[in-house]
Design a protein around this motif. Structure first.
Motif, PDB file in Angstrom:
ATOM      1  N   ASP A  44       0.830  -1.212   0.000  1.00 15.15           N
ATOM      2  CA  ASP A  44       0.000   0.000   0.000  1.00 15.15           C
ATOM      3  C   ASP A  44       0.863   1.261   0.000  1.00 15.15           C
ATOM      4  OD1 ASP A  44      -2.407  -1.327  -0.113  1.00 15.15           O
ATOM      5  OD2 ASP A  44      -2.583  -1.486   2.064  1.00 15.15           O
ATOM      6  N   HIS A  45       1.961   1.223   0.762  1.00 20.02           N
ATOM      7  CA  HIS A  45       2.882   2.370   0.717  1.00 20.02           C
ATOM      8  C   HIS A  45       3.398   2.566  -0.706  1.00 20.02           C
ATOM      9  CE1 HIS A  45       3.302   1.355   5.082  1.00 20.02           C
ATOM     10  NE2 HIS A  45       3.359   2.667   5.207  1.00 20.02           N
ATOM     11  N   TRP A  46       3.771   1.452  -1.342  1.00 21.95           N
ATOM     12  CA  TRP A  46       4.336   1.550  -2.698  1.00 21.95           C
ATOM     13  C   TRP A  46       3.332   2.128  -3.698  1.00 21.95           C
ATOM     14  CZ3 TRP A  46       9.147   1.896  -3.550  1.00 21.95           C
ATOM     15  CH2 TRP A  46      10.087   1.209  -2.771  1.00 21.95           C
ATOM     16  N   ARG A  47       2.059   1.765  -3.501  1.00 21.37           N
ATOM     17  CA  ARG A  47       1.029   2.321  -4.411  1.00 21.37           C
ATOM     18  C   ARG A  47       1.033   3.839  -4.314  1.00 21.37           C
ATOM     19  NH1 ARG A  47      -4.748   1.549  -4.111  1.00 21.37           N
ATOM     20  NH2 ARG A  47      -4.505   0.884  -1.940  1.00 21.37           N
ATOM     21  N   ALA A  48       1.092   4.341  -3.081  1.00 21.40           N
ATOM     22  CA  ALA A  48       1.093   5.794  -2.882  1.00 21.40           C
ATOM     23  C   ALA A  48       2.366   6.400  -3.470  1.00 21.40           C
ATOM     24  CB  ALA A  48       0.985   6.111  -1.396  1.00 21.40           C
ATOM     25  N   ILE A  49       3.500   5.792  -3.171  1.00 25.54           N
ATOM     26  CA  ILE A  49       4.785   6.347  -3.616  1.00 25.54           C
ATOM     27  C   ILE A  49       4.863   6.397  -5.138  1.00 25.54           C
ATOM     28  CG2 ILE A  49       7.275   5.900  -3.656  1.00 25.54           C
ATOM     29  CD1 ILE A  49       6.816   4.637  -0.802  1.00 25.54           C
ATOM     30  N   ARG A  50       4.421   5.305  -5.781  1.00 24.17           N
ATOM     31  CA  ARG A  50       4.485   5.276  -7.252  1.00 24.17           C
ATOM     32  C   ARG A  50       3.567   6.337  -7.852  1.00 24.17           C
ATOM     33  NH1 ARG A  50       4.765  -0.748  -6.638  1.00 24.17           N
ATOM     34  NH2 ARG A  50       7.013  -1.092  -6.471  1.00 24.17           N
ATOM     35  N   TYR A  51       2.397   6.531  -7.211  1.00 26.46           N
ATOM     36  CA  TYR A  51       1.506   7.583  -7.728  1.00 26.46           C
ATOM     37  C   TYR A  51       2.178   8.955  -7.597  1.00 26.46           C
ATOM     38  CZ  TYR A  51      -2.077  10.988  -8.296  1.00 26.46           C
ATOM     39  OH  TYR A  51      -2.752  12.095  -8.745  1.00 26.46           O
ATOM     40  N   PRO A  65      -2.309  15.346  -0.186  1.00 28.21           N
ATOM     41  CA  PRO A  65      -3.080  14.141   0.152  1.00 28.21           C
ATOM     42  C   PRO A  65      -4.431  14.079  -0.586  1.00 28.21           C
ATOM     43  CG  PRO A  65      -2.057  14.986   2.125  1.00 28.21           C
ATOM     44  CD  PRO A  65      -1.769  15.992   1.030  1.00 28.21           C
ATOM     45  N   ARG A  66      -5.065  15.229  -0.748  1.00 28.95           N
ATOM     46  CA  ARG A  66      -6.343  15.248  -1.439  1.00 28.95           C
ATOM     47  C   ARG A  66      -6.195  14.753  -2.885  1.00 28.95           C
ATOM     48  NH1 ARG A  66     -11.256  16.641  -1.690  1.00 28.95           N
ATOM     49  NH2 ARG A  66     -12.068  17.458  -3.639  1.00 28.95           N
ATOM     50  N   ARG A  67      -5.139  15.195  -3.541  1.00 29.21           N
ATOM     51  CA  ARG A  67      -4.898  14.773  -4.915  1.00 29.21           C
ATOM     52  C   ARG A  67      -4.494  13.297  -4.969  1.00 29.21           C
ATOM     53  NH1 ARG A  67      -4.213  16.751 -10.093  1.00 29.21           N
ATOM     54  NH2 ARG A  67      -2.717  15.503 -11.251  1.00 29.21           N
ATOM     55  N   VAL A  68      -3.744  12.862  -3.979  1.00 25.53           N
ATOM     56  CA  VAL A  68      -3.357  11.444  -3.922  1.00 25.53           C
ATOM     57  C   VAL A  68      -4.618  10.589  -3.792  1.00 25.53           C
ATOM     58  CG1 VAL A  68      -2.128   9.688  -2.579  1.00 25.53           C
ATOM     59  CG2 VAL A  68      -1.068  11.938  -2.956  1.00 25.53           C
ATOM     60  N   GLN A  69      -5.559  11.054  -2.978  1.00 24.54           N
ATOM     61  CA  GLN A  69      -6.821  10.331  -2.809  1.00 24.54           C
ATOM     62  C   GLN A  69      -7.569  10.230  -4.140  1.00 24.54           C
ATOM     63  OE1 GLN A  69     -10.033  10.489   0.535  1.00 24.54           O
ATOM     64  NE2 GLN A  69     -10.466  12.264  -0.740  1.00 24.54           N
ATOM     65  N   GLY A  71      -6.389  10.655  -7.195  1.00 22.29           N
ATOM     66  CA  GLY A  71      -5.646  10.063  -8.299  1.00 22.29           C
ATOM     67  C   GLY A  71      -5.306   8.590  -8.102  1.00 22.29           C
ATOM     68  N   SER A  72      -5.103   8.171  -6.857  1.00 18.66           N
ATOM     69  CA  SER A  72      -4.639   6.798  -6.643  1.00 18.66           C
ATOM     70  C   SER A  72      -5.688   5.944  -5.956  1.00 18.66           C
ATOM     71  CB  SER A  72      -3.390   6.813  -5.760  1.00 18.66           C
ATOM     72  OG  SER A  72      -3.757   7.104  -4.421  1.00 18.66           O
ATOM     73  N   GLY A  73      -6.734   6.594  -5.445  1.00 19.87           N
ATOM     74  CA  GLY A  73      -7.779   5.842  -4.751  1.00 19.87           C
ATOM     75  C   GLY A  73      -7.412   5.501  -3.310  1.00 19.87           C
ATOM     76  N   ILE A  74      -6.246   5.947  -2.838  1.00 16.62           N
ATOM     77  CA  ILE A  74      -5.892   5.703  -1.432  1.00 16.62           C
ATOM     78  C   ILE A  74      -6.518   6.818  -0.604  1.00 16.62           C
ATOM     79  CG2 ILE A  74      -4.004   5.409   0.216  1.00 16.62           C
ATOM     80  CD1 ILE A  74      -2.220   4.739  -2.244  1.00 16.62           C
ATOM     81  N   GLN A  79      -4.160   7.097   4.192  1.00 21.50           N
ATOM     82  CA  GLN A  79      -2.865   7.787   4.133  1.00 21.50           C
ATOM     83  C   GLN A  79      -2.361   8.105   5.540  1.00 21.50           C
ATOM     84  OE1 GLN A  79      -2.768  11.149   1.329  1.00 21.50           O
ATOM     85  NE2 GLN A  79      -4.446  10.187   0.207  1.00 21.50           N
ATOM     86  N   PHE A  80      -3.294   8.475   6.430  1.00 17.19           N
ATOM     87  CA  PHE A  80      -2.896   8.774   7.805  1.00 17.19           C
ATOM     88  C   PHE A  80      -2.431   7.507   8.534  1.00 17.19           C
ATOM     89  CE2 PHE A  80      -4.704  12.965   7.350  1.00 17.19           C
ATOM     90  CZ  PHE A  80      -4.021  13.729   8.280  1.00 17.19           C
ATOM     91  N   VAL A  81      -2.946   6.339   8.108  1.00 14.27           N
ATOM     92  CA  VAL A  81      -2.499   5.085   8.721  1.00 14.27           C
ATOM     93  C   VAL A  81      -1.118   4.712   8.172  1.00 14.27           C
ATOM     94  CG1 VAL A  81      -3.002   2.625   8.974  1.00 14.27           C
ATOM     95  CG2 VAL A  81      -4.871   4.299   9.072  1.00 14.27           C
ATOM     96  N   LEU A  82      -0.955   4.856   6.871  1.00 12.21           N
ATOM     97  CA  LEU A  82       0.310   4.450   6.225  1.00 12.21           C
ATOM     98  C   LEU A  82       1.471   5.369   6.609  1.00 12.21           C
ATOM     99  CD1 LEU A  82      -1.099   3.709   2.647  1.00 12.21           C
ATOM    100  CD2 LEU A  82      -0.324   2.013   4.313  1.00 12.21           C
ATOM    101  N   PHE A  83       1.178   6.666   6.634  1.00 16.13           N
ATOM    102  CA  PHE A  83       2.222   7.662   6.929  1.00 16.13           C
ATOM    103  C   PHE A  83       1.724   8.522   8.093  1.00 16.13           C
ATOM    104  CE2 PHE A  83       2.480   6.498   2.473  1.00 16.13           C
ATOM    105  CZ  PHE A  83       3.835   6.279   2.277  1.00 16.13           C
ATOM    106  N   PRO A  84       1.856   8.012   9.316  1.00 13.14           N
ATOM    107  CA  PRO A  84       1.159   8.615  10.462  1.00 13.14           C
ATOM    108  C   PRO A  84       1.445  10.103  10.671  1.00 13.14           C
ATOM    109  CG  PRO A  84       2.183   6.532  11.071  1.00 13.14           C
ATOM    110  CD  PRO A  84       2.666   6.861   9.702  1.00 13.14           C
ATOM    111  N   LYS A  85       0.411  10.793  11.083  1.00  8.39           N
ATOM    112  CA  LYS A  85       0.433  12.201  11.505  1.00  8.39           C
ATOM    113  C   LYS A  85       0.657  13.211  10.390  1.00  8.39           C
ATOM    114  CE  LYS A  85       1.362  11.530  16.328  1.00  8.39           C
ATOM    115  NZ  LYS A  85      -0.015  11.655  16.829  1.00  8.39           N
TER     116      LYS A  85
END
Lengths: 104, 177
Positions: A44-51, A65-69, A71-74, A79-85
């Motif tokens: 899941d981290h990699w999906r975000a990073i690649r996007y 983060p809004r655009r990541v949501q 564009g990538s569906g995460i 995102q707050f769980v994967l990359f805390p705070k």
């Protein structure tokens, strides 16, 4: 521009430590960057990073983060769980990009 | 062993240890232009790991009231800073109360905001809640308008008194908008 050693190599960074040269990044470096901030990369981290990498290459801007949501569906929540705070900055750091400048 | 000393890696200080910062934002306005500042700041604070509470009071209650949250408007009346996007000239105040001006100004502002990729109010609040923000409604304002929890967004945690809010946000930094 400062140079710092991450893992086994030297990279160019800004005053805070964000990478400044897009091409100096690869997936091994991402693992080392993530380790520096206490994150173990999962699929899941990699999906975000690649996007982030892809979107930056196309637009020349780190997505918020809004655009990541969008564009990538995460979702923002994920995102707050994967990359805390501080997901926006942490994702950018691991992806070897400048921190996002957008307000939202 | 190497004989050269390596400096510690330069890593951004994400200040994970510093988790005690709390921000409380009191949203008291129900016009479109005054709804955004609190939400933009709340969203930014959450993205920086700051615990964030929003307290909706008086007209600000419209932002979380199901029947009204999609219909916030912006009026140029009394706003001497009002000008058309991309133009320097001010709109004469005498023209601002004309029929249709509020609708036109609202449309224009919504368009400018959408162009920046910033969501409308209800969706923005979805994002804030997803990021861990807390929404509270003001007891006195709800009573004045005859509203109960059923009239509000489902993610509003409770309708609370001003003293409860002050209590909940002990030690917080506070913004009144």
């Amino acid at each position: 521009m400062p140079v710092t050693t991450i893992g086994d190599r030297e990279v160019h960074v800004d005053a805070e430590g964000f990478l400044t040269v897009y091409e100096e990044w690869d997936e091994d470096l991402a693992r080392a960057l993530a380790a520096q901030i206490g994150i173990d990369l999962t699929d899941d981290h990699w999906r975000a990073i690649r996007y982030l990498r892809e979107d930056y290459r196309e637009r020349g801007q780190t997505p918020t983060p809004r655009r990541v949501q969008a564009g990538s569906g995460i979702s923002i929540k994920e995102q707050f769980v994967l990359f805390p705070k501080k997901p926006g900055k942490k994702m950018a750091y691991v992806a070897g990009l400048p921190k996002p400048v957008g307000c939202v | 062993m190497t004989d050269t000393e390596t400096a510690p890696a330069l890593v951004p200080d994400f200040a994970d240890a510093e988790t005690d910062r709390v921000l409380a934002i009191i949203c008291s306005k129900g016009s479109l232009d005054m709804a955004y500042p609190g939400l933009v700041l709340a969203n930014a604070a959450l993205g920086e790991g700051v615990q964030t509470h929003l307290f909706f009071t008086f007209w600000g209650l419209d932002m979380i009231t199901k029947a009204r949250m999609h219909h916030l408007q912006f009026s140029p009346v009394g706003n001497t800073a009002m000008h058309l996007p991309g133009h320097d000239g001010h709109i004469p105040q005498a023209l601002t109360p004309l029929p249709g001006m509020t609708a036109a100004a609202t449309r224009m502002m919504k368009r400018s905001i959408a162009e920046l990729g910033v969501p409308e109010i209800p969706e923005f609040l979805d994002q804030i809640v997803a990021a861990g923000g807390h929404l509270w409604a003001c007891r006195m304002s709800a009573d004045m308008n005859g509203l109960t929890q059923a009239d509000l967004r489902e993610d509003v945690e409770d309708i609370i008194s001003a003293s409860d809010f002050i209590d909940k946000t002990a030690g917080a930094q506070l913004l009144f908008i």
